[in-house]
Design a protein around this motif. Structure first.
Motif, PDB file in Angstrom:
ATOM      1  N   LYS A  40      -0.686   6.272  -7.819  1.00 19.07           N
ATOM      2  CA  LYS A  40      -0.192   5.940  -9.804  1.00 19.07           C
ATOM      3  C   LYS A  40      -0.682   4.110 -10.015  1.00 19.07           C
ATOM      4  CE  LYS A  40       3.811   4.698 -11.820  1.00 19.07           C
ATOM      5  NZ  LYS A  40       3.717   5.329 -12.882  1.00 19.07           N
ATOM      6  N   ASN A  41      -1.774   4.813 -11.056  1.00 15.60           N
ATOM      7  CA  ASN A  41      -1.936   3.563 -12.102  1.00 15.60           C
ATOM      8  C   ASN A  41      -1.433   2.071 -12.480  1.00 15.60           C
ATOM      9  OD1 ASN A  41      -4.716   2.101 -12.641  1.00 15.60           O
ATOM     10  ND2 ASN A  41      -5.847   3.744 -13.794  1.00 15.60           N
ATOM     11  N   ASN A  42      -1.780   1.361 -13.470  1.00 14.79           N
ATOM     12  CA  ASN A  42      -1.470   0.393 -14.038  1.00 14.79           C
ATOM     13  C   ASN A  42      -0.618  -0.147 -13.648  1.00 14.79           C
ATOM     14  OD1 ASN A  42      -3.748   0.348 -15.874  1.00 14.79           O
ATOM     15  ND2 ASN A  42      -2.931   2.671 -16.613  1.00 14.79           N
ATOM     16  N   VAL A  43      -0.220  -0.617 -11.858  1.00 12.53           N
ATOM     17  CA  VAL A  43       0.828  -0.806 -11.237  1.00 12.53           C
ATOM     18  C   VAL A  43       0.284  -2.730 -11.659  1.00 12.53           C
ATOM     19  CG1 VAL A  43       2.064  -0.806  -9.237  1.00 12.53           C
ATOM     20  CG2 VAL A  43       1.089   0.975  -9.750  1.00 12.53           C
ATOM     21  N   LEU A  44       1.325  -2.841 -11.743  1.00 13.51           N
ATOM     22  CA  LEU A  44       0.841  -4.499 -11.547  1.00 13.51           C
ATOM     23  C   LEU A  44       1.062  -5.597 -10.955  1.00 13.51           C
ATOM     24  CD1 LEU A  44       2.622  -5.295 -15.436  1.00 13.51           C
ATOM     25  CD2 LEU A  44       0.111  -5.142 -15.403  1.00 13.51           C
ATOM     26  N   VAL A  45       0.123  -6.578  -9.999  1.00 10.42           N
ATOM     27  CA  VAL A  45       0.843  -7.385  -8.868  1.00 10.42           C
ATOM     28  C   VAL A  45      -0.061  -8.392  -9.105  1.00 10.42           C
ATOM     29  CG1 VAL A  45      -0.499  -8.078  -6.451  1.00 10.42           C
ATOM     30  CG2 VAL A  45       0.246  -5.322  -6.544  1.00 10.42           C
ATOM     31  N   GLN A  46       1.051  -9.586  -9.090  1.00 10.01           N
ATOM     32  CA  GLN A  46       0.830 -11.109  -9.434  1.00 10.01           C
ATOM     33  C   GLN A  46       0.173 -11.762  -7.852  1.00 10.01           C
ATOM     34  OE1 GLN A  46       4.299 -12.985 -10.994  1.00 10.01           O
ATOM     35  NE2 GLN A  46       3.259 -14.572 -12.001  1.00 10.01           N
ATOM     36  N   PRO A  47      -0.979 -12.220  -7.253  1.00  6.56           N
ATOM     37  CA  PRO A  47      -1.041 -13.141  -6.868  1.00  6.56           C
ATOM     38  C   PRO A  47      -1.175 -14.118  -6.165  1.00  6.56           C
ATOM     39  CG  PRO A  47      -2.581 -11.900  -7.834  1.00  6.56           C
ATOM     40  CD  PRO A  47      -1.783 -11.901  -8.950  1.00  6.56           C
ATOM     41  N   LYS A  48      -0.371 -15.054  -7.404  1.00  6.33           N
ATOM     42  CA  LYS A  48       0.626 -16.582  -7.094  1.00  6.33           C
ATOM     43  C   LYS A  48       1.443 -16.099  -8.230  1.00  6.33           C
ATOM     44  CE  LYS A  48      -3.795 -18.339  -5.290  1.00  6.33           C
ATOM     45  NZ  LYS A  48      -4.781 -19.866  -5.146  1.00  6.33           N
ATOM     46  N   ASP A  49       2.667 -17.430  -8.335  1.00  9.61           N
ATOM     47  CA  ASP A  49       2.991 -17.586  -9.460  1.00  9.61           C
ATOM     48  C   ASP A  49       2.679 -18.191 -10.800  1.00  9.61           C
ATOM     49  OD1 ASP A  49       4.631 -16.621  -7.294  1.00  9.61           O
ATOM     50  OD2 ASP A  49       5.195 -19.277  -6.848  1.00  9.61           O
ATOM     51  N   ASP A  50       1.532 -19.034 -10.135  1.00 14.64           N
ATOM     52  CA  ASP A  50       0.809 -19.142 -11.804  1.00 14.64           C
ATOM     53  C   ASP A  50       0.066 -18.222 -12.187  1.00 14.64           C
ATOM     54  OD1 ASP A  50      -0.815 -19.659  -9.470  1.00 14.64           O
ATOM     55  OD2 ASP A  50      -1.472 -21.752  -9.661  1.00 14.64           O
ATOM     56  N   LEU A  51      -0.510 -17.181 -11.478  1.00 17.47           N
ATOM     57  CA  LEU A  51      -1.238 -16.641 -12.196  1.00 17.47           C
ATOM     58  C   LEU A  51      -0.514 -15.459 -13.217  1.00 17.47           C
ATOM     59  CD1 LEU A  51      -4.209 -16.709  -9.581  1.00 17.47           C
ATOM     60  CD2 LEU A  51      -4.012 -17.147 -11.791  1.00 17.47           C
ATOM     61  N   GLU A  52      -1.451 -14.761 -13.578  1.00 15.73           N
ATOM     62  CA  GLU A  52      -0.848 -13.546 -14.773  1.00 15.73           C
ATOM     63  C   GLU A  52      -1.111 -11.893 -14.145  1.00 15.73           C
ATOM     64  OE1 GLU A  52      -1.845 -10.985 -18.320  1.00 15.73           O
ATOM     65  OE2 GLU A  52      -3.012 -13.584 -17.993  1.00 15.73           O
ATOM     66  N   ALA A  53      -0.272 -11.055 -14.097  1.00 14.69           N
ATOM     67  CA  ALA A  53      -0.195  -9.643 -12.789  1.00 14.69           C
ATOM     68  C   ALA A  53      -1.268  -9.354 -12.940  1.00 14.69           C
ATOM     69  CB  ALA A  53       1.037  -9.681 -13.391  1.00 14.69           C
ATOM     70  N   ILE A  54      -1.625  -8.752 -12.379  1.00 12.63           N
ATOM     71  CA  ILE A  54      -2.534  -7.530 -12.514  1.00 12.63           C
ATOM     72  C   ILE A  54      -2.524  -6.397 -12.574  1.00 12.63           C
ATOM     73  CG2 ILE A  54      -5.350  -7.344 -11.698  1.00 12.63           C
ATOM     74  CD1 ILE A  54      -5.345 -10.248 -10.259  1.00 12.63           C
ATOM     75  N   PRO A  55      -3.145  -5.235 -13.380  1.00  9.28           N
ATOM     76  CA  PRO A  55      -2.683  -3.910 -13.371  1.00  9.28           C
ATOM     77  C   PRO A  55      -3.766  -3.902 -12.382  1.00  9.28           C
ATOM     78  CG  PRO A  55      -4.370  -4.467 -15.171  1.00  9.28           C
ATOM     79  CD  PRO A  55      -3.633  -5.608 -14.302  1.00  9.28           C
ATOM     80  N   GLY A  56      -3.428  -2.390 -11.184  1.00 13.92           N
ATOM     81  CA  GLY A  56      -4.572  -1.880 -10.531  1.00 13.92           C
ATOM     82  C   GLY A  56      -3.666  -0.450 -10.067  1.00 13.92           C
ATOM     83  N   TYR A  57      -4.660  -0.341  -9.032  1.00 14.34           N
ATOM     84  CA  TYR A  57      -4.548   1.613  -8.582  1.00 14.34           C
ATOM     85  C   TYR A  57      -3.711   1.637  -7.751  1.00 14.34           C
ATOM     86  CZ  TYR A  57      -5.265   6.044  -7.322  1.00 14.34           C
ATOM     87  OH  TYR A  57      -5.058   7.228  -7.085  1.00 14.34           O
ATOM     88  N   LEU A  58      -1.979   1.614  -7.169  1.00 12.18           N
ATOM     89  CA  LEU A  58      -1.556   2.002  -5.929  1.00 12.18           C
ATOM     90  C   LEU A  58      -1.851   3.288  -4.996  1.00 12.18           C
ATOM     91  CD1 LEU A  58       0.385   0.239  -4.435  1.00 12.18           C
ATOM     92  CD2 LEU A  58       2.085   1.818  -5.239  1.00 12.18           C
ATOM     93  N   SER A  59      -2.112   3.927  -3.875  1.00 10.28           N
ATOM     94  CA  SER A  59      -2.004   3.665  -3.498  1.00 10.28           C
ATOM     95  C   SER A  59      -1.708   4.634  -2.004  1.00 10.28           C
ATOM     96  CB  SER A  59      -3.266   5.343  -2.736  1.00 10.28           C
ATOM     97  OG  SER A  59      -4.173   3.526  -2.645  1.00 10.28           O
ATOM     98  N   LEU A  60      -1.017   5.767  -1.468  1.00 10.09           N
ATOM     99  CA  LEU A  60      -0.059   5.926  -0.409  1.00 10.09           C
ATOM    100  C   LEU A  60      -1.036   6.851   0.453  1.00 10.09           C
ATOM    101  CD1 LEU A  60       2.347   5.197   1.715  1.00 10.09           C
ATOM    102  CD2 LEU A  60       3.327   6.948   0.576  1.00 10.09           C
ATOM    103  N   HIS A  61      -1.165   6.447   1.509  1.00 10.98           N
ATOM    104  CA  HIS A  61      -2.090   7.144   2.792  1.00 10.98           C
ATOM    105  C   HIS A  61      -1.531   7.536   3.906  1.00 10.98           C
ATOM    106  CE1 HIS A  61      -6.313   6.440  -0.122  1.00 10.98           C
ATOM    107  NE2 HIS A  61      -5.075   4.874  -0.438  1.00 10.98           N
ATOM    108  N   GLN A  62      -2.090   8.574   4.081  1.00 10.19           N
ATOM    109  CA  GLN A  62      -1.312   9.105   5.336  1.00 10.19           C
ATOM    110  C   GLN A  62      -2.671   9.176   6.196  1.00 10.19           C
ATOM    111  OE1 GLN A  62       1.079  12.204   6.055  1.00 10.19           O
ATOM    112  NE2 GLN A  62       1.703  12.081   7.686  1.00 10.19           N
ATOM    113  N   SER A  63      -2.469   8.951   7.683  1.00 18.87           N
ATOM    114  CA  SER A  63      -3.835   8.905   8.464  1.00 18.87           C
ATOM    115  C   SER A  63      -2.776  10.080  10.334  1.00 18.87           C
ATOM    116  CB  SER A  63      -4.603   8.219   9.717  1.00 18.87           C
ATOM    117  OG  SER A  63      -3.784   6.810   9.597  1.00 18.87           O
ATOM    118  N   VAL A  64      -3.641  10.143  11.459  1.00 22.72           N
ATOM    119  CA  VAL A  64      -2.795   9.974  12.642  1.00 22.72           C
ATOM    120  C   VAL A  64      -1.519   9.647  13.124  1.00 22.72           C
ATOM    121  CG1 VAL A  64      -3.521  11.657  14.708  1.00 22.72           C
ATOM    122  CG2 VAL A  64      -4.923  12.730  12.657  1.00 22.72           C
ATOM    123  N   ASP A  65      -2.017   8.065  12.695  1.00 20.39           N
ATOM    124  CA  ASP A  65      -1.501   7.318  13.429  1.00 20.39           C
ATOM    125  C   ASP A  65      -0.017   6.721  12.806  1.00 20.39           C
ATOM    126  OD1 ASP A  65      -3.010   7.682  16.412  1.00 20.39           O
ATOM    127  OD2 ASP A  65      -4.223   6.185  15.431  1.00 20.39           O
TER     128      ASP A  65
END
Length: 263
Positions: free
Chosen positions: A218-243
């Motif tokens: 899903k694109n445009n998922v907001l993440v806030q790295p620190k409390d005093d920084l503005e939220a940053i939009p990004g790409y969130l993805s879930l991956h499955q491997s063997v383990d």
């Protein structure tokens, strides 16, 4: 196969043909007498079947001679599965399967018993509506069994170029950047920018490949790295491997190749 099962559900004997083993062919032929679209599909299927038969009867290793510059199309090579479902398959590729099914639903009393799926006032129209989506696709290249990681889309290739080239092409992000790989012809070895290498590995993990399976993105998922920084939009993805399962997030700036001097 599923569409054929729906078309054959409680089909009247007259519509299916008393002596015909291919009931779908009998149905399309009967509908084609009153529906011009189905009639065109019947002609195309007959041409394909004739080409397949002529190919079978041809001695192995011999091809028909063609004049130089001839525009005659090559005889299509159809798999047994494609031949088995050739009627529905041809209508789907010609983008008319939904119209034919809708015509059958509108005239269901001619072809089906009262309890048939296509004679149902709700299920019949729903089936025709569900086929609108598949009929809108361009079947210009049919997928192979390993297409998940051997046949990337054009958008994916451009995306890979953007991320791999962000380190070396910060001055012109609008242009498609280079791969960021330097070859040393004298020694035969290949040296690569560490940033480009890690970016390439990361981007490849965002898509289907032989090691991991992309379950969700899903694109445009907001993440806030620190409390005093503005939220940053990004790409969130879930991956499955063997383990394990892995959750990843990438800033849109990096995905778009416009990171520049951002920290």
């Amino acid at each position: 196969g599923v569409v054929e099962a729906c078309l054959l559900h409680m089909l009247k004997r007259r519509a299916a043909g008393f002596l015909r083993t291919d009931k779908v062919a009998a149905l399309f032929t009967k509908v084609g007498k009153t529906c011009p679209i189905a009639g065109d599909v019947c002609k195309k299927v007959q041409e394909l079947q004739q080409q397949v038969e002529s190919r079978k009867n041809q001695p192995s290793g011999q091809e028909p001679l063609k004049r130089q510059g001839s525009t005659t199309s090559k005889t299509p090579v159809l798999t047994p599965q494609a031949i088995k479902h050739i009627w529905v398959r041809t209508a789907l590729i010609e983008k008319v399967l939904d119209k034919i099914v809708q015509y059958i639903v509108d005239n269901c009393s001619k072809y089906y018993e009262k309890e048939a799926l296509l004679a149902d006032p709700v299920c019949g129209p729903i089936l025709a509506s569900l086929l609108v989506g598949p009929c809108a696709l361009e079947y210009t290249k049919l997928k192979t069994a390993d297409h998940y990681w051997t046949d990337p889309s054009a958008d994916e290739l451009v995306q890979r170029h953007r991320i791999q080239g962000v380190h070396g092409r910060q001055d012109s992000p609008s242009k498609r950047p280079a791969l960021g790989i330097r070859k040393c012809h004298s020694s035969g070895s290949t040296s690569e920018d560490p940033f480009a290498a890690s970016a390439r590995e990361y981007v490849e993990s965002l898509h289907q490949n032989s090691r991991t399976h992309l379950l969700y993105g899903k694109n445009n998922v907001l993440v806030q790295p620190k409390d005093d920084l503005e939220a940053i939009p990004g790409y969130l993805s879930l991956h499955q491997s063997v383990d394990n399962l892995t959750l990843k997030w990438t800033p849109n700036q990096l995905m778009n190749g416009t990171l520049g001097d951002s920290e």
